[in-house]
Design an enzyme around this catalytic site. Sequence first.
Site, PDB file in Angstrom:
ATOM      1  N   SER A 127       0.015   4.402  19.916  1.00 57.58           N
ATOM      2  CA  SER A 127       1.083   5.310  19.464  1.00 57.58           C
ATOM      3  C   SER A 127       1.355   5.094  17.973  1.00 57.58           C
ATOM      4  O   SER A 127       1.637   6.049  17.244  1.00 57.58           O
ATOM      5  CB  SER A 127       2.358   5.094  20.273  1.00 57.58           C
ATOM      6  OG  SER A 127       2.786   3.759  20.174  1.00 57.58           O
ATOM      7  N   ASP A 159      -8.614   2.793  15.984  1.00 59.03           N
ATOM      8  CA  ASP A 159      -7.603   3.749  16.420  1.00 59.03           C
ATOM      9  C   ASP A 159      -7.603   4.989  15.521  1.00 59.03           C
ATOM     10  O   ASP A 159      -7.553   6.125  15.997  1.00 59.03           O
ATOM     11  CB  ASP A 159      -6.215   3.090  16.394  1.00 59.03           C
ATOM     12  CG  ASP A 159      -6.191   1.794  17.184  1.00 59.03           C
ATOM     13  OD1 ASP A 159      -7.159   1.534  17.919  1.00 59.03           O
ATOM     14  OD2 ASP A 159      -5.215   1.038  17.054  1.00 59.03           O
ATOM     15  N   ASP A 199     -13.359  -4.663  16.346  1.00 56.78           N
ATOM     16  CA  ASP A 199     -13.513  -3.716  15.230  1.00 56.78           C
ATOM     17  C   ASP A 199     -13.239  -4.396  13.899  1.00 56.78           C
ATOM     18  O   ASP A 199     -13.951  -4.182  12.920  1.00 56.78           O
ATOM     19  CB  ASP A 199     -12.663  -2.443  15.421  1.00 56.78           C
ATOM     20  CG  ASP A 199     -11.169  -2.699  15.586  1.00 56.78           C
ATOM     21  OD1 ASP A 199     -10.761  -3.874  15.788  1.00 56.78           O
ATOM     22  OD2 ASP A 199     -10.396  -1.727  15.504  1.00 56.78           O
ATOM     23  N   GLY A 219      -0.515  -0.181  24.044  1.00 59.08           N
ATOM     24  CA  GLY A 219      -1.950  -0.345  23.789  1.00 59.08           C
ATOM     25  C   GLY A 219      -2.699   0.977  23.780  1.00 59.08           C
ATOM     26  O   GLY A 219      -3.923   1.002  23.894  1.00 59.08           O
ATOM     27  N   HIS A 264     -10.850  -6.152  20.274  1.00 61.25           N
ATOM     28  CA  HIS A 264     -10.674  -7.134  19.196  1.00 61.25           C
ATOM     29  C   HIS A 264     -11.991  -7.445  18.498  1.00 61.25           C
ATOM     30  O   HIS A 264     -12.260  -8.599  18.164  1.00 61.25           O
ATOM     31  CB  HIS A 264     -10.041  -8.432  19.738  1.00 61.25           C
ATOM     32  CG  HIS A 264      -8.581  -8.276  20.044  1.00 61.25           C
ATOM     33  ND1 HIS A 264      -7.609  -8.308  19.078  1.00 61.25           N
ATOM     34  CD2 HIS A 264      -7.931  -8.060  21.214  1.00 61.25           C
ATOM     35  CE1 HIS A 264      -6.417  -8.134  19.639  1.00 61.25           C
ATOM     36  NE2 HIS A 264      -6.594  -7.960  20.929  1.00 61.25           N
TER      37      HIS A 264
HETATM   38  C1  GLA Z   1      -5.233  -2.623  17.922  1.00 60.57           C
HETATM   39  C2  GLA Z   1      -5.847  -2.435  16.545  1.00 60.57           C
HETATM   40  C3  GLA Z   1      -7.310  -2.031  16.690  1.00 60.57           C
HETATM   41  C4  GLA Z   1      -8.064  -3.016  17.560  1.00 60.57           C
HETATM   42  C5  GLA Z   1      -7.327  -3.241  18.876  1.00 60.57           C
HETATM   43  C6  GLA Z   1      -7.943  -4.326  19.709  1.00 60.57           C
HETATM   44  O1  GLA Z   1      -5.172  -1.415  18.589  1.00 60.57           O
HETATM   45  O2  GLA Z   1      -5.153  -1.451  15.832  1.00 60.57           O
HETATM   46  O3  GLA Z   1      -7.887  -1.916  15.413  1.00 60.57           O
HETATM   47  O4  GLA Z   1      -8.282  -4.203  16.872  1.00 60.57           O
HETATM   48  O5  GLA Z   1      -5.969  -3.564  18.671  1.00 60.57           O
HETATM   49  O6  GLA Z   1      -9.232  -3.964  20.112  1.00 60.57           O
END
Ligand code: GLA
Length: 466
Positions: A149, A193, A55, A146, A53
Site C-alpha cells: 500500500s 513494488d 530485490d 505486505g 527480501h
Molecule cells: C518490501 C520492499 C520490497 C521488498 C519486500 C521484501 O515490500 O519494499 O522492495 O524488499 O519488502 O521482499
Amino acid sequence: MAGRRDCPEIVRKIPNSQRERYKSLGKLYKERFGSQPAFFARAPGRVNLIGEHIDYCGYSVLPMAIQQDIVMAAGTNPDQMLVFTNSNPEYQEYKSSVGDYKINSSNPLWHNYILCGFRGIVEAECISNPTGMNLVVDGTVPRSAGLSSSSALVCCGSLATMHANQQEIPKKKLADICMRCEQYIGTQGGGMDQSICFLAEAGTAKLIEFNPIRASNVSLPDGTTFVISNSCVELQKAATSHFNIRVVECRLATQILAKSKGLDWKQFKVLGKLQESLGLSFEDMLSFMETTLHHEPYDKKEVCGILGVSEEELIQASLSANTLDVTSFKLHDRAKHVFSEANRVVQFKEICDQGLGDAASVLGGLMNDSHASCRDLYECSCEPLDKLVQICRDSGALGSRLTGAGWGGCTVSMVPSGDVDDFIAKVHAGYYAADPKLEEKAAGSLFATEPGSGACMFEMDAETTV
Ligand code: GLA
C-alpha cells in the site's frame, strides 16, 4: 528512445465496475475544491509470489499486481499549494506549499508517501516551478499487510505529479524514480513494488529484473489460483528497524565475502553484484558462503577487524541511520536465505516456462521452501503468519508462504482453481472464525486474486462528471 507507448496509459473510459467509485471521488473533490478533478491517477498493490527480501540484493523477483489499488482524483491549483484529502475520514487532510514541505520518516503518516512521489518527480525532471496540486485519495489496498500500500501511494503520487505538471515519463523510469524516492521515508527497500506497480499487465505475473529494471511475462499454470489471506498482524515497516537491519546484514555479508576473495570490498554493496563479478552459480555461492561465514552472529568489532576499518569507517561504508546501534549481525543465515531464494525464483520461472503437467505441485513446493527460509534463516515471519501458512496448507493449498516484507501481513497460497471456495471456507473457519477479533476483520482479508494491470491515468469522461 522511449516513446509515448512506454509511458503509463491515459485511459479514456473508466471501467463500468469502477464507475461509481470514481464518481463519488469526483463528488468529494468537487465538494472540497469547488470544481471537477482534471484526471484520475491509479496505482495497484501487488502480491509477491516468490523472491522475498532479495530485490535489494540485486536479484529478480516474481510478483503480480492485484486489483486493490490507490486512486487519486487530481487537479491543479494556482496557489502553489499541495492539498491532499483522503476519502477515509480517519486520515487527516494535509496541506503545505510546493516549496515548503517536510517528509517525516519516523512513523510516517499517509501523506508522506505522496510527498515522496511528488519530490521524486520534481527532482528527477528538474521542475523548477511545480504546480499546486489538489488530491482526493481513496485506497483499497489493505494497509501494513505486505501488499505494498505504501508504494502504491508513492507511485500514484508520482503519476499525479507528473501529469499535473504536463510531463511524460516512461514506466521504467517512473519505477526507478519511485524506488529511489520512497527511500526518503527511510526504508531501504529494493525496486520490486514500484516496478510491478508500473509494469504489471492484466493476466500475467512478471519476472522483474534489476539494473536496469526489466519485466517479462510469467505464465502461471492453468487451473491454479492465488489466494491471499491477511494474518491481521500489522507490519510497521517504516517505524521499525527490522527491515533495514536485514539490508545491512546482507551488505556486510557481501563485503566480508568480497574481502575474502581479495576484492576491493567497498565497491560491493549487494550480493547479486558480487556473484556476477565472481561468475559463480548459486550452488557455488552457497558453498563459498558456507566455508567463509560462521553460523554465530558477528559483532561490530569482529566485522571491523575482518574489514580492517574503524567503527566510524564501518558506519560510513555499510550502516544506515536506524541501524547504528545494532550490535549483532547474522550474516551466514541471511546470505544463505538470499542465495537460495534467488535460486528458487529462477527455478519457478523455468518451471512456468516449461509448462509441464506437474508444474503446480513443484511450484507449491518452492513456495513452501521459501516460507521456511523466510521463517528460519531470514527471521521475517511471526507466529500468527506461520500458523496461517499451516492452516492454508491443511486447507488444500499446493504451497503457501508469507508475502511482502513479513513480520505480519499476508500469506499467498496456490490453490487448485476448482477448490478455491472450499479453501476459503476452511481458512475462514481455521483462522478467522476461531477468534472474534479476527472474525470482524475477515471480510477483505481473505480473497482470490488474478494478475491485475499496472498504474495508469483516467481522463474525466462525461459519465463521471458530477
Ligand atoms: C518490501 C520492499 C520490497 C521488498 C519486500 C521484501 O515490500 O519494499 O522492495 O524488499 O519488502 O521482499
